[in-house]
Motif scaffolding. Structure first.
Motif, PDB file in Angstrom:
ATOM      1  N   UNK A 383      16.065 -88.982 -30.203  1.00 51.20           N
ATOM      2  CA  UNK A 383      14.943 -89.777 -29.495  1.00 51.20           C
ATOM      3  C   UNK A 383      14.969 -89.866 -28.209  1.00 51.20           C
ATOM      4  N   UNK A 384      16.215 -90.333 -27.851  1.00 52.59           N
ATOM      5  CA  UNK A 384      16.658 -90.352 -26.289  1.00 52.59           C
ATOM      6  C   UNK A 384      16.475 -89.204 -25.323  1.00 52.59           C
ATOM      7  N   UNK A 385      16.740 -87.931 -26.221  1.00 53.76           N
ATOM      8  CA  UNK A 385      16.547 -86.612 -25.601  1.00 53.76           C
ATOM      9  C   UNK A 385      15.048 -86.158 -25.572  1.00 53.76           C
ATOM     10  N   UNK A 386      14.045 -87.008 -26.409  1.00 52.26           N
ATOM     11  CA  UNK A 386      12.655 -86.426 -26.357  1.00 52.26           C
ATOM     12  C   UNK A 386      12.434 -85.392 -27.353  1.00 52.26           C
ATOM     13  N   UNK A 387      13.589 -85.534 -28.284  1.00 58.38           N
ATOM     14  CA  UNK A 387      13.425 -84.242 -29.395  1.00 58.38           C
ATOM     15  C   UNK A 387      13.007 -84.995 -30.754  1.00 58.38           C
ATOM     16  N   UNK A 388      11.681 -84.421 -31.519  1.00 59.75           N
ATOM     17  CA  UNK A 388      11.526 -84.832 -32.716  1.00 59.75           C
ATOM     18  C   UNK A 388      12.365 -84.283 -33.698  1.00 59.75           C
ATOM     19  N   UNK A 389      12.435 -85.383 -34.739  1.00 63.13           N
ATOM     20  CA  UNK A 389      13.318 -84.948 -35.843  1.00 63.13           C
ATOM     21  C   UNK A 389      12.547 -85.457 -37.114  1.00 63.13           C
ATOM     22  N   UNK A 390      13.090 -84.920 -38.452  1.00 61.32           N
ATOM     23  CA  UNK A 390      12.553 -85.431 -39.547  1.00 61.32           C
ATOM     24  C   UNK A 390      13.864 -85.615 -40.544  1.00 61.32           C
ATOM     25  N   UNK A 391      13.885 -86.579 -41.164  1.00 62.06           N
ATOM     26  CA  UNK A 391      15.142 -87.004 -41.887  1.00 62.06           C
ATOM     27  C   UNK A 391      14.922 -86.607 -43.375  1.00 62.06           C
ATOM     28  N   UNK A 392      15.763 -85.721 -43.709  1.00 63.81           N
ATOM     29  CA  UNK A 392      15.598 -85.050 -45.215  1.00 63.81           C
ATOM     30  C   UNK A 392      16.064 -86.222 -46.079  1.00 63.81           C
ATOM     31  N   UNK A 393      15.223 -86.724 -47.171  1.00 66.67           N
ATOM     32  CA  UNK A 393      15.575 -87.418 -47.927  1.00 66.67           C
ATOM     33  C   UNK A 393      14.898 -88.908 -47.544  1.00 66.67           C
ATOM     34  N   UNK A 394      13.978 -88.844 -46.745  1.00 71.63           N
ATOM     35  CA  UNK A 394      13.365 -90.079 -46.371  1.00 71.63           C
ATOM     36  C   UNK A 394      12.027 -90.044 -47.158  1.00 71.63           C
TER      37      UNK A 394
END
Length: 703
Positions: A383-394
């Motif tokens: 988030x601090x680096x401005x990169x999107x992510x998805x949490x597998x298992x969420x």
């Protein structure tokens, strides 16, 4: 125009070993398939070739695997090969379908309701028995009951077979057995069955009712089982009853990817297949099409570096398949040592940002860790680096509000769809929900919403290409039906964003770039892997992580848990022989046994309060009778319990694996002030001292 026959097209592009699998259509077949060797391609082409040549009736073949996602992927491939009517299901889905059909005839009445989560029923059973059970304990007990049932144990036989299972939920074996029975009683009172019951009851009906068994065996003449190294005794029993003594069975698996032993899975069925079926054809798939030679070489070395763990462990370890890379060379894997967990997450996020800037899609990058509790640092760093992510298992993709809204809008639009390309139609509909061609500059919920809608657009574009034929163009109506099928199977499309996942949940997936993080002793192998067998499973787990990478592979670890903390962590022993000696200091190497200390011949342990002889291990551990008053501040004990609860939840392990209640009592009574004093207490071994020592001392000191 392609003038080849359907059979020729199906076999085209298969290598020699895959072609052997695809054309061996009768009798028992065992496919030993290494990671990235195209096993799903081989078995789906085998099914398609068998149907197109008339050997298989598509309605009389059943393909089973272990996850809904894998089953959905298999159905998609079979549909693309022109044999979409072949059934591909999980063991549970296939058994439930049969149970729903045969229940009225074999049992009568209405099928009981299906219990999706055990927690509420276990909690009620614990209250009835006046047994303590907090949230973490209930989760541990649910896992234990599932293990017992897939191992085909009853509450009575559990006591005989669970000798080495520890203390689930902090309860001894007798109490767990009572709770197991109580859980079954509450289910019966409420007319409910759980997922394990679906298999158990179906097995019972097939065993007891010859008419039902004959009907099932007449329906299914051929079987294919994927991920065969993961079958449990209960699933194997189900398969045996389906077969009914026949041998029209193809199994596919890799013993080196056995990572679910704790759930009851065992590779023995795969390894012993040629003994059970002496006439079986055995085909080895070793050509790795997924990864570069650099990645494949490391994976081979990791397994090859394993040393004997004794007769018992060696009996469960099979000679690994030696993978042969088919891709051209790529970059050398990177090894990174950091000062603490925060610095490691920041360094990984920085490397990921560089990859993305140089053209690697975020969806083709994964950060894999041993426990889910490690994800938070990487969520913050990305988030601090401005990169999107998805949490597998969420949250599941199809449960997201924007996805549900999109499906409703697309369904409505399909009723009056104009003659317009599917991709543009989908874009037009989703614009009303906030879709735009370019990703938003912000993060958080806005970015996640865009990524969900973007995934639907990308899926539409992909299906137009793969599903359209000269006779039929894939339409919006087709797309809506496909989304409905995928929602039922939880077969989510690819979402743009770096994947954060545990090593266990990464099984079956692959990415261009993989970052394996937190690779220090105590996390890899995990601290509670304290036998040769469990250490071997941790080695296989890391092997699974390595073989998820196609091209870029990064290993990292930190020497301290927190900034400024004591730098007493060491890189994982599994990296010895893999990492350069210049990274991380001297190799961990095999641990030398400590010099044996002379032991005093002690008499019986006695209670420090009343002087009576202590009879049980738990009593001796805390040094007093259970009825005598504790000699500690109960506030310290409660703080230790709360800390243990968080640790076990983060590591996804039973609470007792961190420390038993008896050990926490001993710590609270002794109030150790340094690591040496803590190490002298029963239940605090070297691995636990290294991982938990500082946190425990901090709790004791701050009270």
């Amino acid at each position: 125009m392609d003038e080849r026959t359907a059979e020729e097209r199906i076999l085209a592009g298969l290598d020699e070993e895959q072609r052997t699998v695809a054309t061996t259509l009768s009798g028992p077949l065992c496919v030993l398939a290494g990671a990235g060797t195209g096993k799903t391609r081989a078995i789906t082409h085998r099914i398609a070739y068998g149907v197109h040549t008339g050997v298989y009736n598509p309605n009389r073949l059943l393909a089973v695997t272990f996850t809904a996602r894998a089953a959905a992927e298999m159905r998609t491939r079979l549909r693309d090969l022109g044999v979409g009517t072949v059934q591909a299901r999980t063991f549970h889905a296939a058994a439930l379908r049969q149970l729903q059909y045969f229940w009225p005839h074999a049992v009568g009445g209405q099928l009981p309701g299906l219990l999706e989560h055990k927690a509420t029923i276990i909690g009620e059973a614990a209250r009835r028995l006046r047994l303590p059970a907090d949230r973490a304990s209930i989760r541990d007990l649910a896992a234990e009951i599932e293990w017992a049932k897939v191992s085909m144990l009853t509450p009575e036989t559990y006591l005989l077979k669970a000798v080495d299972r520890g203390e689930p939920g902090g309860l001894d074996k007798v109490a767990v057995g009572r709770l197991f029975q109580g859980y079954e009683d509450v289910k019966a009172d409420r007319n409910l069955i759980d997922f394990e019951d679906v298999l158990l009851i179906t097995v019972g009906i097939l065993q007891e009712d010859p008419r039902v068994a004959a009907t099932v065996r007449d329906q299914y003449r051929h079987f294919v089982v994927d991920e065969y190294q993961d079958v449990s005794p209960l699933q194997q029993r189900m398969l045996d009853l389906w077969l009914g003594g026949r041998d029209e069975l193809c199994v596919v698996g890799d013993a080196s990817q056995t990572i679910y032993s704790f759930t009851g899975a065992t590779p023995r069925h795969l390894l012993d297949f040629p003994k059970r079926f002496p006439a079986a054809n055995v085909v080895k798939l070793v050509r790795d099409y997924r990864s570069t030679p650099q990645v494949v070489g490391l994976a081979n070395s990791l397994l090859g570096n394993r040393r004997s763990g004794g007769l018992s462990a060696d009996a469960l370890w099979s000679a690994p398949l030696e993978l042969v890379a088919q891709r051209p060379g790529g970059p050398a894997p990177e090894f990174l040592e950091c000062s603490d967990d925060e610095a490691e997450a920041a360094a990984v996020a920085a490397r990921i940002k560089i990859l993305i800037e140089h053209g690697t899609p975020a969806s083709e990058i994964a950060v894999l860790f041993r426990t889910n509790g490690q994800s938070e640092a990487y969520e913050q760093a990305l988030t601090g680096a401005g990169v999107g992510y998805q949490l597998r298992g969420g949250e599941r993709f199809f449960a997201r509000k924007e996805v549900r809204d999109a499906m409703l809008q697309l369904r409505a639009a399909s009723r009056a769809a104009e003659d317009e390309p599917l991709g543009q139609l989908v874009r037009d509909v989703l614009k009303n929900l906030g879709y735009q061609a370019e990703a938003p500059n912000t993060g958080g919920a806005v970015r996640e919403r865009w990524e969900s809608l973007s995934a639907l657009v990308a899926l539409a574009d992909e299906l137009v290409v793969s599903r359209s034929t000269p006779e039929h163009v894939f339409t919006l109506v087709d797309f809506v039906a496909e989304l409905q099928d995928r929602a039922s199977a939880q077969h989510a499309p690819t979402v743009q964003g770096v994947t954060l996942a545990s090593l266990h949940s990464a099984k079956g997936l692959e990415w261009d770039a993989v970052f394996l993080v937190g690779l220090s002793e105590g996390l890899m192998p995990i601290s509670f892997a304290d036998t040769p067998e469990t250490v071997d499973e941790e080695r296989r787990l890391l092997y699974v992580g390595i073989t998820r990478a196609r091209e870029f592979l990064n290993f990292s670890w930190s020497t301290a848990r927190t900034p400024g903390g004591r730098a007493n962590r060491r890189p994982s022993r599994f990296l010895d022989g893999l990492r350069p000696s210049s990274v991380g200091g001297a190799p961990t190497g095999p641990r030398q046994p400590a010099a044996k200390k002379s032991r005093k011949v002690a008499g019986p342990s006695v209670c420090r309060v009343c002087g009576k002889i202590l009879n049980t291990g738990a009593e001796r551990k805390v040094g007093r009778c259970p009825d005598c008053p504790p000699g500690y501040d109960e506030a310290i004990f409660e703080q230790l319990r709360q800390w243990r609860l968080k640790e076990s939840a983060a590591a996804e392990v039973p609470a007792f694996v961190v420390f038993t209640d008896a050990t926490l009592m001993a710590i609270a009574e002794a109030a150790p002030q340094d690591l040496d004093a803590l190490a002298s207490l029963p239940g605090v071994g070297p691995a636990k001292l290294e991982r938990y020592g500082e946190a425990v001392l901090e709790i004791v000191a701050n009270d």
